[in-house]
Design an enzyme around this catalytic site. Structure first.
Site, PDB file in Angstrom:
ATOM      1  N   CYS A  95       0.833  -1.216   0.000  1.00 26.07           N
ATOM      2  CA  CYS A  95       0.000   0.000   0.000  1.00 26.07           C
ATOM      3  C   CYS A  95       0.866   1.264   0.000  1.00 26.07           C
ATOM      4  CB  CYS A  95      -0.990  -0.053   1.155  1.00 26.07           C
ATOM      5  SG  CYS A  95      -2.426   0.998   0.851  1.00 26.07           S
ATOM      6  N   HIS A 219      -3.141  -5.022   1.927  1.00 24.71           N
ATOM      7  CA  HIS A 219      -2.437  -5.153   3.210  1.00 24.71           C
ATOM      8  C   HIS A 219      -2.462  -6.585   3.746  1.00 24.71           C
ATOM      9  CE1 HIS A 219      -2.231  -0.818   4.289  1.00 24.71           C
ATOM     10  NE2 HIS A 219      -3.316  -0.737   3.571  1.00 24.71           N
ATOM     11  N   GLU A 221      -0.610  -7.642   5.833  1.00 29.84           N
ATOM     12  CA  GLU A 221      -0.245  -7.520   7.256  1.00 29.84           C
ATOM     13  C   GLU A 221      -1.467  -7.277   8.143  1.00 29.84           C
ATOM     14  OE1 GLU A 221       0.192  -5.196   4.969  1.00 29.84           O
ATOM     15  OE2 GLU A 221       0.342  -3.179   5.787  1.00 29.84           O
TER      16      GLU A 221
HETATM   17  N1  LIG Z   1      -3.396   2.111   3.647  1.00 33.62           N
HETATM   18  C1  LIG Z   1      -2.441   2.780   3.065  1.00 33.62           C
HETATM   19  O1  LIG Z   1      -1.260   2.449   3.144  1.00 33.62           O
HETATM   20  C2  LIG Z   1      -2.922   4.003   2.404  1.00 33.62           C
HETATM   21  C3  LIG Z   1      -1.898   4.704   1.567  1.00 33.62           C
HETATM   22  C4  LIG Z   1      -2.284   6.160   1.447  1.00 33.62           C
HETATM   23  N2  LIG Z   1      -3.386   6.355   0.560  1.00 33.62           N
HETATM   24  C5  LIG Z   1      -1.069   6.945   0.976  1.00 33.62           C
HETATM   25  O2  LIG Z   1      -1.134   7.664   0.068  1.00 33.62           O
HETATM   26  O3  LIG Z   1      -0.046   6.827   1.582  1.00 33.62           O
END
Ligand SMILES: NC(=O)CC[C@H](N)C(=O)O
Length: 240
Positions: A95, A219, A221
């Site tokens: 992410c 994720h 995790e």
């Molecule tokens: N759950 C996440 O890691 C979100 C990432 C978030 N949208 C960002 O730009 O960092």
């Protein structure tokens, strides 16, 4: 006996959750594969010295602007770029981690975050909308084949990015491999969600790999499912 030191960047976000799953995965590998015993060391990484000890690194989900701001302030941003792009050590971003490992990200404010880079892709941040539009999707991840990809993987998407374009690179990097897509059908069921510019409608790209760098939009995790961690560690150990 082989030894492998795996770090998790611990500046912000889900680093302790990644460490928990790494522990589970390391235990699984050691107990199922007694022949090639590996001595795993897992550590939180906040400094250049800790990073230098690592054979491989995970960059967790969280807020990519915060992670890169803190990394720049604490002087670890350049060492991270060196780790990923010069030393080419195995690095996996989930992410926000995927955003940081991309060469380009859109939807960044002017003077926005600095990226680490390494993946020749452009990501679209917050592709599925705001926090309240988070969702879970049961996904088939073909690369988990030997661990039962058919069982489906719980994909947790929280303000997740997607890979909206694979960039043409004229450097010596291997090609970007698309490892998984989220079927467009799932997106289309969600009202108000725009389709990524992935040039076809077979779905949004949510897992990519380029050489030593792996990125996933979701994720793992935040689940109890350690299969991707097992797969990633086994790849590093050359067992797959
Ligand atoms: N759950 C996440 O890691 C979100 C990432 C978030 N949208 C960002 O730009 O960092």
């Amino acid at each position: 006996m082989m030894s492998l030191t795996v770090g998790v960047l611990a500046l912000q976000g889900g680093f302790s959750e990644h460490l928990d799953l790494l522990r589970t995965a390391a235990h699984h590998i050691s107990s199922t594969d007694a022949a090639s015993k590996t001595d795993f060391t897992l550590l939180e990484v906040r400094t250049e010295e800790q990073l230098a000890r690592c054979d491989a690194l995970i960059i967790p989900g969280g807020e990519s602007t915060t992670i890169s701001f803190v990394a720049a302030q604490s002087g670890i941003l350049e060492p991270l770029r060196d780790f990923v792009k010069v030393q080419k050590r195995p690095t996996w971003g989930t992410c926000a981690g995927l955003i940081l490992l991309s060469d380009e990200a859109n939807a960044t404010k002017k003077g926005g975050q600095e990226l680490i880079g390494g993946l020749g892709v452009r990501v679209h941040r917050n592709h599925f909308g705001r926090q309240i539009e988070s969702f879970e999707a049961n996904m088939t991840l073909p690369f988990l084949d030997d661990q039962g990809a058919q069982a489906g993987f719980p994909g947790v998407f929280i303000r997740a990015p997607v890979v909206e374009e694979i960039l043409a690179t004229n450097d010596s990097r291997p090609p970007v491999e698309v490892l998984a897509k989220l079927p467009g059908r799932l997106n289309k069921m969600k009202p108000g969600v725009s389709q990524a510019n992935t040039k076809d409608d077979s779905g949004d790209i949510i897992a990519v790999r380029q050489g030593n760098v792996l990125g996933t939009s979701f994720h793992p995790e935040l689940t109890k499912d350690a299969r991707i961690h097992v797969w990633w560690l086994k790849q590093i150990l050359g067992q797959q």
